[in-house]
Scaffold this active site. Structure first.
Site, PDB file in Angstrom:
ATOM      1  N   GLY A 280       0.809  -1.215   0.000  1.00  0.00           N
ATOM      2  CA  GLY A 280       0.000   0.000   0.000  1.00  0.00           C
ATOM      3  C   GLY A 280       0.842   1.265   0.000  1.00  0.00           C
ATOM      4  O   GLY A 280       0.567   2.220  -0.730  1.00  0.00           O
ATOM      5  N   THR A 281       1.892   1.272   0.817  1.00  0.00           N
ATOM      6  CA  THR A 281       2.740   2.464   0.916  1.00  0.00           C
ATOM      7  C   THR A 281       3.374   2.784  -0.439  1.00  0.00           C
ATOM      8  O   THR A 281       3.381   3.943  -0.879  1.00  0.00           O
ATOM      9  CB  THR A 281       3.839   2.240   1.970  1.00  0.00           C
ATOM     10  OG1 THR A 281       3.209   1.888   3.208  1.00  0.00           O
ATOM     11  CG2 THR A 281       4.698   3.475   2.156  1.00  0.00           C
TER      12      THR A 281
ATOM     13  N   ASN B 253      -8.121   4.071   8.450  1.00  0.00           N
ATOM     14  CA  ASN B 253      -7.551   2.887   9.090  1.00  0.00           C
ATOM     15  C   ASN B 253      -7.718   2.881  10.603  1.00  0.00           C
ATOM     16  O   ASN B 253      -7.646   1.842  11.230  1.00  0.00           O
ATOM     17  CB  ASN B 253      -6.065   2.753   8.742  1.00  0.00           C
ATOM     18  CG  ASN B 253      -5.307   4.044   8.902  1.00  0.00           C
ATOM     19  OD1 ASN B 253      -5.656   5.050   8.296  1.00  0.00           O
ATOM     20  ND2 ASN B 253      -4.283   4.041   9.721  1.00  0.00           N
TER      21      ASN B 253
ATOM     22  N   GLN C  36      -7.711  -0.037   3.380  1.00  0.00           N
ATOM     23  CA  GLN C  36      -8.620  -0.612   4.380  1.00  0.00           C
ATOM     24  C   GLN C  36      -9.981  -0.954   3.784  1.00  0.00           C
ATOM     25  O   GLN C  36     -10.687  -1.814   4.296  1.00  0.00           O
ATOM     26  CB  GLN C  36      -8.815   0.365   5.550  1.00  0.00           C
ATOM     27  CG  GLN C  36      -7.565   0.582   6.380  1.00  0.00           C
ATOM     28  CD  GLN C  36      -7.150  -0.636   7.194  1.00  0.00           C
ATOM     29  OE1 GLN C  36      -7.950  -1.533   7.466  1.00  0.00           O
ATOM     30  NE2 GLN C  36      -5.887  -0.688   7.572  1.00  0.00           N
TER      31      GLN C  36
ATOM     32  N   SER D 245      -3.483  -3.132  -0.739  1.00  0.00           N
ATOM     33  CA  SER D 245      -2.413  -3.921  -0.136  1.00  0.00           C
ATOM     34  C   SER D 245      -2.918  -5.332   0.138  1.00  0.00           C
ATOM     35  O   SER D 245      -4.043  -5.510   0.620  1.00  0.00           O
ATOM     36  CB  SER D 245      -1.996  -3.254   1.171  1.00  0.00           C
ATOM     37  OG  SER D 245      -1.071  -4.055   1.847  1.00  0.00           O
TER      38      SER D 245
ATOM     39  N   HIS E 294      -1.725  -7.727   2.311  1.00  0.00           N
ATOM     40  CA  HIS E 294      -1.727  -8.338   3.653  1.00  0.00           C
ATOM     41  C   HIS E 294      -2.909  -7.910   4.509  1.00  0.00           C
ATOM     42  O   HIS E 294      -3.108  -8.433   5.603  1.00  0.00           O
ATOM     43  CB  HIS E 294      -0.391  -8.096   4.377  1.00  0.00           C
ATOM     44  CG  HIS E 294      -0.165  -6.709   4.887  1.00  0.00           C
ATOM     45  ND1 HIS E 294      -0.326  -6.378   6.211  1.00  0.00           N
ATOM     46  CD2 HIS E 294       0.218  -5.572   4.262  1.00  0.00           C
ATOM     47  CE1 HIS E 294      -0.036  -5.087   6.378  1.00  0.00           C
ATOM     48  NE2 HIS E 294       0.300  -4.576   5.201  1.00  0.00           N
TER      49      HIS E 294
ATOM     50  N   THR F 206      12.104  -7.250 -10.930  1.00  0.00           N
ATOM     51  CA  THR F 206      11.541  -8.557 -11.278  1.00  0.00           C
ATOM     52  C   THR F 206      10.278  -8.810 -10.468  1.00  0.00           C
ATOM     53  O   THR F 206      10.247  -8.545  -9.256  1.00  0.00           O
ATOM     54  CB  THR F 206      12.589  -9.665 -10.980  1.00  0.00           C
ATOM     55  OG1 THR F 206      13.732  -9.374 -11.780  1.00  0.00           O
ATOM     56  CG2 THR F 206      12.057 -11.037 -11.293  1.00  0.00           C
TER      57      THR F 206
ATOM     58  N   CYS G 135       1.543   1.443  12.261  1.00  0.00           N
ATOM     59  CA  CYS G 135       2.759   2.195  11.933  1.00  0.00           C
ATOM     60  C   CYS G 135       3.100   3.209  13.011  1.00  0.00           C
ATOM     61  O   CYS G 135       4.248   3.540  13.212  1.00  0.00           O
ATOM     62  CB  CYS G 135       2.598   2.943  10.633  1.00  0.00           C
ATOM     63  SG  CYS G 135       1.626   2.067   9.455  1.00  0.00           S
TER      64      CYS G 135
HETATM   65  C1  LIG Z   1      -4.981   3.170   4.976  1.00  0.00           C
HETATM   66  C2  LIG Z   1      -3.627   2.528   4.805  1.00  0.00           C
HETATM   67  N1  LIG Z   1      -2.836   2.932   3.792  1.00  0.00           N
HETATM   68  C3  LIG Z   1      -1.639   2.379   3.578  1.00  0.00           C
HETATM   69  C4  LIG Z   1      -1.151   1.391   4.394  1.00  0.00           C
HETATM   70  C5  LIG Z   1       0.193   0.807   4.124  1.00  0.00           C
HETATM   71  O1  LIG Z   1       0.087  -0.462   3.496  1.00  0.00           O
HETATM   72  P1  LIG Z   1       1.357  -1.432   3.458  1.00  0.00           P
HETATM   73  O2  LIG Z   1       1.541  -1.962   4.824  1.00  0.00           O
HETATM   74  O3  LIG Z   1       0.983  -2.506   2.467  1.00  0.00           O
HETATM   75  O4  LIG Z   1       2.495  -0.614   2.969  1.00  0.00           O
HETATM   76  C6  LIG Z   1      -1.927   0.949   5.479  1.00  0.00           C
HETATM   77  C7  LIG Z   1      -1.406  -0.055   6.435  1.00  0.00           C
HETATM   78  O5  LIG Z   1      -1.641   0.014   7.626  1.00  0.00           O
HETATM   79  C8  LIG Z   1      -3.214   1.528   5.680  1.00  0.00           C
HETATM   80  O6  LIG Z   1      -4.005   1.139   6.681  1.00  0.00           O
END
Ligand SMILES: Cc1ncc(COP(=O)(O)O)c(C=O)c1O
Length: 389
Positions: free
Chosen positions: A71-72, A155, A183, A203, A205, A241, A328
């Site tokens: 996601g990031t 989130n 989310q 994302s 996971h 890759t 985070c």
């Molecule tokens: C709203 C939101 N954006 C982005 C992320 C980041 O995703 P990733 O852990 O896959 O980098 C998260 C993870 O907590 C999230 O909740």
């Protein structure tokens, strides 16, 4: 001791079907999808299948999906990728990028970085439920605005934004609309066309897939400048890759979600409502976030006279995993920027806890948490200088 996981907003357990789908791609089909021999072609076929499963979940075309490491990275690629193509705007006045005050750091920190590069960013306020102020959005848009980035669902407090309306407003002004849907995906039905979305980050996971893989939807025809330069993978948008096992896992997670999402949403919402109802019976406890427009799995509760970290640790001793903020920022112990943005003071913000359900939680687990929580709150309040009854 039985352990209960109520922290699915931070991550989820990989689904067995997902894991089994991935395994052969570590050892049997280990080819590089860029290779044109049979090993490579097998891997490429799996990547193509996965792309279809992701696109089918979002209602877009396969060639609009680009795989990333999560996601990031998807947020970074979307926002920087559009900003770098609009570099000349740095010399102009008025907001260039509009976002909200409650975004995940994956968006907020990118915007802060871009401010150091000369871009101007407007951080829209939200109301006490966490909904972005649409009038503020309308008046903030200037001739120089080229991107609006507003998350689909938060989130921490789970509030779901009026994404369709936001998308409409943004498109009426001929601007691009990015949404962080990390989310929301699998917990809100998403149709990128209906919601007027140009770029969407997701994302794996968070949806019972593996960690370290994600995707960015980029509407056909939109140009994004890559942030990784290299071998030109993913049509030059994201070199490196391809993580074939990860991609297969994400594809499988999306395929499963598409089949079971409606049912999962009903089950999670029913259990979540039961949890909220039971917990709110505790004296001076309050729900944070929107009462209805919230993710089906999110319960975010504030308790007067309680310090969230102590509550989290006491619950942990009973085998119950919760969170006081986003994963985070949970080590920073600063009051959550989201809770401050909805108008809580730092003490109230620190007295809040997030419980996020997943599809494996049961009614028995919810009843256990409902039984244990009042006992813990009472014990903590007896020791609390913040509780003066
Ligand atoms: C709203 C939101 N954006 C982005 C992320 C980041 O995703 P990733 O852990 O896959 O980098 C998260 C993870 O907590 C999230 O909740």
């Amino acid at each position: 001791m039985k352990r209960i996981f109520l922290d699915h907003a931070s991550t989820t357990k990989i689904d067995n079907e997902v894991l089994n789908a991935m395994l052969p791609y570590f050892s049997q089909y280990y080819g590089n999808p860029s290779s044109i021999h049979a090993f490579g072609r097998e891997a490429q076929e799996a990547v193509d299948d996965s792309r279809s499963h992701v696109s089918s979940l979002l209602g877009c075309r396969d060639d609009e999906i680009f795989f990333t490491a999560g996601g990031t990275e998807s947020d970074n690629l979307a926002i920087k990728g559009i900003a770098y193509l609009n570099k000349e705007k740095r010399k102009t006045k008025g907001p260039h990028i509009i976002t909200s005050a409650i975004e995940h750091p994956g968006v907020l920190e990118v915007c802060r970085h871009l401010e150091t590069q000369g871009f101007k960013v407007k951080y829209l306020p939200v109301d006490t439920n966490g909904i972005v102020d649409l009038d503020s959005l309308r008046v903030s848009i200037s001739n120089n605005t080229f991107l609006v980035s507003i998350m689909f669902a938060n989130n921490e407090i789970g509030t779901i934004q009026p994404t369709e309306e936001i998308g409409k407003i943004v498109h009426e002004h001929g601007i691009l609309f990015h949404t962080d849907a990390v989310q929301a995906v699998t917990k809100v039905p998403i149709d990128v066309r209906k919601h007027h979305i140009d770029l969407l980050a997701l994302s794996s996971h968070k949806i019972y897939g593996p960690k370290g893989i994600g995707a960015l939807y980029i509407r056909n025809g939109i140009k994004v400048q890559p942030i990784f330069h290299g071998g030109g993978h993913e049509k030059g948008i994201r070199s490196s890759t391809l993580n074939v096992p990860g991609i297969v896992g994400l594809g499988k997670a999306c395929e499963l979600a598409k089949k079971r999402m409606t049912k999962d949403m009903i089950v999670m919402e029913t259990l979540r409502n039961l949890l909220i109802k039971n917990i709110l019976e505790i004296e001076e406890s309050y729900l944070n976030g929107h009462p209805e427009k919230r993710l089906v799995n999110n319960a975010h509760i504030r308790f007067t006279g309680i310090e969230g970290e102590s509550l989290l640790l006491s619950l942990d001793e009973k085998g119950i995993a919760t969170s006081t903020g986003s994963a985070c920022s949970s080590q920073k112990l600063q009051a959550s920027h989201v809770l401050l943005a909805i108008g809580l003071d730092p003490v109230q913000a620190h007295g809040s806890i997030r419980m996020s359900l997943g599809r494996e939680n049961t009614r028995e687990e919810i009843m256990y948490v409902s039984k244990v929580m009042p006992q813990i709150i009472e014990k903590l309040r007896q020791m609390s200088p913040l509780w003066n009854r």
